[in-house]
Design a protein around this motif. Sequence first.
Motif, PDB file in Angstrom:
ATOM      1  N   HIS A 150      25.775  97.617  -1.936  1.00  0.00           N
ATOM      2  CA  HIS A 150      26.979  97.083  -1.284  1.00  0.00           C
ATOM      3  C   HIS A 150      26.742  96.407   0.063  1.00  0.00           C
ATOM      4  CE1 HIS A 150      28.931  99.185  -4.560  1.00  0.00           C
ATOM      5  NE2 HIS A 150      28.334 100.294  -4.160  1.00  0.00           N
ATOM      6  N   GLU A 151      25.583  95.761   0.202  1.00  0.00           N
ATOM      7  CA  GLU A 151      25.390  94.882   1.353  1.00  0.00           C
ATOM      8  C   GLU A 151      25.516  93.436   0.876  1.00  0.00           C
ATOM      9  OE1 GLU A 151      22.814  97.055   0.554  1.00  0.00           O
ATOM     10  OE2 GLU A 151      23.321  98.637   1.996  1.00  0.00           O
ATOM     11  N   TRP A 152      25.838  92.548   1.821  1.00  0.00           N
ATOM     12  CA  TRP A 152      25.792  91.115   1.518  1.00  0.00           C
ATOM     13  C   TRP A 152      24.826  90.429   2.480  1.00  0.00           C
ATOM     14  CZ3 TRP A 152      26.995  88.416   5.822  1.00  0.00           C
ATOM     15  CH2 TRP A 152      27.968  88.904   6.705  1.00  0.00           C
ATOM     16  N   ILE A 153      24.367  89.244   2.084  1.00  0.00           N
ATOM     17  CA  ILE A 153      23.496  88.436   2.955  1.00  0.00           C
ATOM     18  C   ILE A 153      23.891  86.971   2.806  1.00  0.00           C
ATOM     19  CG2 ILE A 153      21.669  88.428   1.189  1.00  0.00           C
ATOM     20  CD1 ILE A 153      19.659  88.377   3.604  1.00  0.00           C
ATOM     21  N   ARG A 154      23.938  86.282   3.942  1.00  0.00           N
ATOM     22  CA  ARG A 154      24.405  84.888   3.957  1.00  0.00           C
ATOM     23  C   ARG A 154      23.376  84.043   4.697  1.00  0.00           C
ATOM     24  NH1 ARG A 154      29.281  84.996   7.412  1.00  0.00           N
ATOM     25  NH2 ARG A 154      27.844  84.708   9.147  1.00  0.00           N
TER      26      ARG A 154
ATOM     27  N   GLY B 267      25.687  92.010   6.137  1.00  0.00           N
ATOM     28  CA  GLY B 267      26.858  92.862   6.379  1.00  0.00           C
ATOM     29  C   GLY B 267      27.076  93.810   5.213  1.00  0.00           C
ATOM     30  N   ILE B 268      28.168  94.574   5.268  1.00  0.00           N
ATOM     31  CA  ILE B 268      28.510  95.394   4.108  1.00  0.00           C
ATOM     32  C   ILE B 268      29.754  94.811   3.460  1.00  0.00           C
ATOM     33  CG2 ILE B 268      27.446  97.485   5.039  1.00  0.00           C
ATOM     34  CD1 ILE B 268      30.326  98.517   5.590  1.00  0.00           C
ATOM     35  N   THR B 269      29.929  95.092   2.169  1.00  0.00           N
ATOM     36  CA  THR B 269      30.969  94.404   1.410  1.00  0.00           C
ATOM     37  C   THR B 269      32.336  95.031   1.643  1.00  0.00           C
ATOM     38  OG1 THR B 269      30.763  95.837  -0.508  1.00  0.00           O
ATOM     39  CG2 THR B 269      29.308  93.905  -0.419  1.00  0.00           C
ATOM     40  N   ASP B 270      33.343  94.289   1.267  1.00  0.00           N
ATOM     41  CA  ASP B 270      34.718  94.762   1.344  1.00  0.00           C
ATOM     42  C   ASP B 270      34.868  96.051   0.535  1.00  0.00           C
ATOM     43  OD1 ASP B 270      37.522  94.495   1.970  1.00  0.00           O
ATOM     44  OD2 ASP B 270      37.790  94.077  -0.165  1.00  0.00           O
ATOM     45  N   HIS B 271      34.224  96.081  -0.630  1.00  0.00           N
ATOM     46  CA  HIS B 271      34.278  97.275  -1.468  1.00  0.00           C
ATOM     47  C   HIS B 271      33.703  98.485  -0.711  1.00  0.00           C
ATOM     48  CE1 HIS B 271      34.040  99.730  -5.110  1.00  0.00           C
ATOM     49  NE2 HIS B 271      32.799 100.020  -4.768  1.00  0.00           N
ATOM     50  N   ALA B 272      32.609  98.275  -0.006  1.00  0.00           N
ATOM     51  CA  ALA B 272      31.971  99.361   0.734  1.00  0.00           C
ATOM     52  C   ALA B 272      32.893  99.888   1.824  1.00  0.00           C
ATOM     53  CB  ALA B 272      30.646  98.887   1.335  1.00  0.00           C
ATOM     54  N   GLN B 273      33.497  98.996   2.606  1.00  0.00           N
ATOM     55  CA  GLN B 273      34.376  99.455   3.695  1.00  0.00           C
ATOM     56  C   GLN B 273      35.598 100.179   3.138  1.00  0.00           C
ATOM     57  OE1 GLN B 273      37.559  98.600   4.837  1.00  0.00           O
ATOM     58  NE2 GLN B 273      37.975  96.946   3.369  1.00  0.00           N
TER      59      GLN B 273
END
Lengths: 133, 495, 427
Positions: A13-17, A26-32
Motif C-alpha cells: 500500500h505504498e505509491w511512487i510517482r 507515499g501511502i495509498t488512500d486505502h492504507a490511510q
Amino acid sequence: MSYPPNYRYTREHEWIRLENDTAAVGITDHAQEQLGDIVYLELPKVGDRFSATQPLGTVESVKAVSDIYSPVTCEVVDVNAELAAHPELLNQDPHGAAWLVKVRLADRAQLDGLLSAEQYEAYIAEEAVKSDK
Amino acid sequence: MKKARPHVNQNEGLIFEHSSPGKRAWQLPPLDVPEVDPAAALGGDHIRESIGGFPEVSEVEVVRHFTRLSTWNYGVDTGLYPLGSCTMKYNPKVNEVVARLEGIAGVHPYQPDALAQGCLKILRLLSGCLLEITGMEAITLQPAAGAHGELTGILLVRAYLESRGNPRRKILIPDSAHGTNPATAAIAGYQVENIRSNALGTVDLDVLRRAVTEEVAALMITNPNTLGIFEENIGAIAEILHARGAQLYMDGANMNALVGMVRPGDAGVDVMHLNLHKTFSTPHGGGGPGAGPVGVKKHLEPFLPVPVLEKGAGGRLRLIHHRPQAIGRVRAFTGNFGVLVRALAYILACGGNGLKAATQDAVLNANYIRKGLEDVYDLPYKQPSLHECVFSDRLQAGHGVRTGDIAKRLIDYGFHPYTVSFPLIVHGALMIEPTESESKEELDLFIEAMREIAREAEQEPQTVLAAPHTTRVGRLDEVTAARRPILRWQEPIAE
Amino acid sequence: MRYLPKSDIERRQMLEALGLGGMEELFAHIPAEIRLSRPLNLPDGVSEMEVLRYFQKRAGENAAGYVSFLGAGVYHHFRPVVIDSLISRGEFYTAYTPYQAEIAQGTLQSIFEFQTMICQLTGMEVANASMYDGSTALPEAVLMAARITGRRKVAVARSVHPEYRQVLDTYTRFQGIQVRELEYDREAGTLAPFTIDDGVAAIVLQSPNFFGIVEDLERAAEMAHAAGALLIVVITEPVSLGLLKPPASADIVAMETQALGMAPSYGGPYAGVIATREKYVRSMPGRLVGQTTDAQGRRGFCLTLATREQHIRREKATSNICTNQALCALMAAIFMTVYGKEGLRELARQNLAKAHYAASRLKLKFSGPFFNEFVVAGGKTRALLDKKILGGLDLRKFYPELGEALLVSVTEVHTRQQIDELVGGLA
C-alpha cells in the motif's frame, strides 16, 4: 478517492510517482483509511539509503503502527517536513500534499515490477473479499 | 436500564488549581536537634529554589480531591468487571489488613535474616502452596508482574540452553498470545516466530512440528489460551519441543481456569509464570502493583534469580545472594512482598477445596454467559470455554456498531466493559471473563444488558454509537491526545 | 467458601441451563491423563480470624520493637494516614488499568497529577505513569538511551545502588550492551575523574549516591554531552529533592518513589518512574496519561502514545512492561500533595538536620556533602542489636574495598534520644 494512473503501487500500500530524475513516495488512500486517524510518523533522514521492500519508516494511528516499505532501491533526497506538525494531512490528501519522501532511484526498471493503478484497485478489491470470509 | 442510575458526581479540578500559598496539610513535630544550614551542609550550588508549581492545599481538600476522583472510577467493589484475560475477581478486605500490619509493612528489606524470620516464613509457605498448585518443582517470587515473570522465565531458558552449549535463536509464539510474549522474547535477545492457530483456535501440531528446529529455544503458550480454550494437545506439544531439545514456557495468565483441576507441571511444562493479581486475588490497583512468580522444573532450578530462599541449620530460613549459575538479579530486594502477603492470605482463606471451587465457579459463570448470549452475538470458535468466552461483533457490524461501541454502551447499564478487540485472531472481539466472584443475579443482569444492547444495535444503533450517556465525560478525543500530547499540567502564564 | 457468592441451588440451576449434570462436566474435554485426580495437598480454608492470627504471629517474628536506621534505597519516612485512608477506596484499588477512560477518570487524573509533580520535582518535561521500581527503571532508562543514541555501551558509577547495577547486568546482557564501571573517589565518595569515548550511550550516576553523597550532576552532564552521550540520573531518595537542585541537566531520570509514602514492606511494592525531555518521549517505555477533551469540550484524561507499548508493537515495543504501579504512584501523589511546596522542603530540612546531628559525633568514611544518609567507618552493629537498634547496612558485601563500614540513614522518624543511643552504640 481515485488512484492516479501515472503512479505505481505496492501490495504493502505504498505509491511512487516519478518526477524527472527523482520520485515521490507515499501511502495509498486505502492504507490511510485502514489505519484511521494518523497521529504520528517516523520518517528517514535525507541521505538514508534503502533497498526495495525494506522498511523506511512507520506510520501510527492511536492504536496501530505500520511499517512503510520502500517500493524501490533508493536514496532519500527530501522529507516532507509538514507532516511532523500535521500528520492529519495523510488522512486528507494521501496521494498529493502528504507525500512522505522524495528519493533518487537506483534502477528505474524496478518500477516495472510494481502495480498499475488498475492492478492495485483489483488487488484491494480481492483482499476485501478475502477478509469478509 | 435496570442497574445504572446517575449518581452524585462532584465536579473537581486538578489539585494544582486548588493550590494557594500558605495552605497546608502537613505538620511535623518540632525539630529536636540543632538546625543545619542547607547551603553550608550541601553546598550553595546544590540547593534548589522552591518546587515550582507544587500544590499547597489543606488536609480537607486533599481528602475531598482524591475521594471525588475515586467516584469517577469503576472497581470490582462497584460491580461485575468482565475484562477478559484480566481476572477481575473480588479482592478480600482481610488481605489489605494483614499486608498493613506494622510487623509486616514496616520491615526493611535489609533487616538481617534472623530478624525477618516472619517474612521468610511467609515466602516459604507461599512458595510451597504455589508449587503444589502448579506441579512445578522450584519457584522464584522475585518478579514484580506477569511480564517481568515472562522475562525471568525466558532468561532461565536461555541460561539453561547456554549451559548445554547453545542458547539458540528463536522463540515460537502462537498468534493468539498476549503482546507481552513477543516483547519479552525480544528483550531476552530472541527472534520471534509467530505460529498460526488452526481452525479450532489452538496450536496446530503439524505447523508446530515444522517450526521446531534446532534453532528454537522455546514455545511460549498460554493455556487455556486467550480464547478461553484449553490446549488439549499440551502433552504432545511438550513432546515435540523436548524431542528437539526446546523448552515449553507456559504463560499462566489464565491459571485461574486450572487451579485444582490441572497442574501444568504434570502436563510437561518446563517453566511458567503466575499472575498473583489475577489468579490469587491481589488487587489490580488501577494498573499495578502485581507479582509474577516463576515456577520451574528441577533442571532450571540452578539458574533462578537471586535471592533464593533456603532452610539453614536449625530450621532457620535465609536468603542466598550468590549462586554460580543464577541469571542474576531481576529486581532489587525481595520482590513485591506486600502483594505476596495478600496472595497467601487468599490461599489460606480458600484452602485447597475453596481454590478448586473458585475455579469451577469461574468456568461455570463463563459458560453461563456464553449460553445466554450465543444466539445474539457471533461465537467464532465453538470449542468448550473455560474461564472466558470470546464473541465477535460480526452480527452488529452490519448496523455500523462495533465491539468498542457495545463496550461503551455497557457502561450505561452499570457494568465495566469486557476486553475489546483482543485476541487479535478474532476480528472485532468481545472477550468476556466474569470470574467466580459474581452472583447469579449479577450474571443475569449482565446477560440482559448485553441482549438489550444487541437489540439496540439493530433498532437504534445511534444510541449505542453515542454511548456512554451516563458518565461524567463522554468519549474522549484520543486522536488529538496523541497528535499533540499534553502530559503534565503547567502553570498558566501570568498576564 | 465465603468469597463465592452462589448457593448450591443456584449452581444447579445454572448447570441445568447448560444441560450439564455436574461441575466436573465443564472440564470433561480436558484429557484425563493431565487432569488432577486428587485434591490439592493444601490445608482446608480457614476463617478470617485465623488468617489474621497467622499473619499477626509472623509479624511478631520480624524485629518487633526495634528502631531501624536502615536505608540503602528504602527509607523509613512517616506516612500520613490519609494515604491509606484514600487508597483503600475500592474504586481505586479494585480497578484495572484505565483502558475505558470514561469510567476511569479517577485513576487517569491522579496519574496525570503524579506525572506533573514528578516533573516539578525533577525538572524534567515528561514523566511516565510509573515503572515496577527504581531498580528496573534503571535498565529501562539505559535501553532507552541506547535507542536514542544508537550506541551500545554505558558507563555506570560504582556508587549507584549495587542491586540496581546487578539488575542492569541482567537486562543488558542479552541486548549486546556493554556496561563499564566508573570509580568513586575514596576520600570524597563522589564520582572520580574519568574519560569516556564517543561510543558511550549514557553515563549513569546516582545522587545522592549509594553512600548518601551528593554528586555534581552538571559536571557529569557536560562530560556526557561533550561525548554525545546522555546523562541518566538515578534517584533513590526523592525526599532529598525538597532541598537539592533538581537534576535538570540530566537527559533521563530513573527514580524510586518509595520514600514518597510507601511502606518498606520488606522490599515492595514500590513504584519507579522515568522522567525525561519532551523530545525523547517517543522512545520512553511505560504508560503515559494525557489530557484531552470529549465531544462537548469537557476536559478529560486518557492513556496516550500507546503505540510504543507491547500490546500494539509486540516484539518491536520499547519495553515488555505491561502494568505500571498505579496504586503506588497514587500513594506518591497523595504524599506529595499533603507535604506540598513548603512541607517537602521542611521535611527535607529535618532529615538533613537529624542526619548531620548523628554524623557530627561519628567517624565518617567520606568527606563529600550528604543529605540523610552517610557511611560510618568501622561500624560494629552487634552491640546495637542487643539494644534493639538496627544500626545500618554492613557494606562489606557490596564494597569489600571499604573494609568495615556501615551505611546509616537518619530521617524525621528518629528522635534525638534514639539517635543518641545509636551514636553511643557506634562510638
